[in-house]
Design an enzyme around this catalytic site. Sequence first.
Site, mmCIF file in Angstrom:
data_model
loop_
_atom_site.group_PDB
_atom_site.id
_atom_site.type_symbol
_atom_site.label_atom_id
_atom_site.label_comp_id
_atom_site.label_asym_id
_atom_site.label_seq_id
_atom_site.Cartn_x
_atom_site.Cartn_y
_atom_site.Cartn_z
ATOM 1 N N TRP A 56 0.837 -1.193 0.000
ATOM 2 C CA TRP A 56 0.000 0.000 0.000
ATOM 3 C C TRP A 56 0.875 1.246 0.000
ATOM 4 O O TRP A 56 1.891 1.310 0.691
ATOM 5 C CB TRP A 56 -0.891 0.012 1.231
ATOM 6 C CG TRP A 56 -1.850 1.168 1.267
ATOM 7 C CD1 TRP A 56 -1.681 2.347 1.928
ATOM 8 C CD2 TRP A 56 -3.105 1.257 0.594
ATOM 9 N NE1 TRP A 56 -2.758 3.165 1.721
ATOM 10 C CE2 TRP A 56 -3.659 2.528 0.910
ATOM 11 C CE3 TRP A 56 -3.824 0.397 -0.230
ATOM 12 C CZ2 TRP A 56 -4.883 2.948 0.415
ATOM 13 C CZ3 TRP A 56 -5.051 0.811 -0.721
ATOM 14 C CH2 TRP A 56 -5.557 2.077 -0.398
ATOM 15 N N ASP A 159 5.240 2.074 -19.805
ATOM 16 C CA ASP A 159 3.890 2.650 -19.783
ATOM 17 C C ASP A 159 3.900 3.856 -18.857
ATOM 18 O O ASP A 159 3.077 3.977 -17.943
ATOM 19 C CB ASP A 159 2.882 1.594 -19.306
ATOM 20 C CG ASP A 159 1.438 1.971 -19.631
ATOM 21 O OD1 ASP A 159 1.220 2.989 -20.330
ATOM 22 O OD2 ASP A 159 0.518 1.262 -19.175
#
Length: 259
Positions: A56, A159
Amino acid sequence: MSTQPKSFRKTHNNPASLHAEADGLHRLAITCQQGDVPLSVARVISVTDQELCTQWIDQQAGSREQFMQLGQALAQLHNIHFDQVGLERDNFIGLNPQPNGLSDDWGSFFVTQRLGFQVSLVANPSFAEACQQWLTDLAPALQNWLNQNCQHFSLLHGDLWSGNVLFDHQGAWLIDPAVYQGDAEADLAMTFLFGGFPAAFYQGYEKIRPRSTAYPIKQVVYNLYHQLNHYNLFGDSYRSGCERAFAIMGEFFNSNTHS
């Protein structure tokens, strides 16, 4: 009573996509670690055919200083040399496959495995025929020019738009890569899509790795790959961008002689 630490969980109907993303995160993290690059990569906790679980990140807006540090760190990553282009395995760019394989020929790899593959996915017959003819006409000069203007081979995020960089109090984190080895300026080019990064990012990058004189045309060439991919994924709103890029490339290569 203990609680489980927070994590980010991603599911996908294609298990290969989850495993490819985990592999890309691992490759980026190892390269940054081995090259002492001060750039964080989201850590893979686990990956199965059903789910990718990563650490996270407590997101916050990136500061000017953090964007400058991101630019410098990315340039350091790009300064690490690799022997070949491509990758040992195929992966994905968004929802579309991204075929790889290893090669010594950057120009041929980009024309066939990037532009050529995306052109092969175009479903509209007339647009597909036009794209194939443009690419066929441009391929010999484009391949030679890309080889002449590639400084060395780097590990690319693949990307690298703003949505795939997160910030917390420590700095920048890279997520959701589509990694392969190639010309570093392909990564830099993509940062200009979809609004671009703040000026501080480019200032930081160019302190370590100035853009080449060929970069303005490279930006058009390399971003055509992503425009074709978005056309194939999302439709006609991206067609004009593809046509414009082919036109710019055609004008450039028809008006310049490259050995």
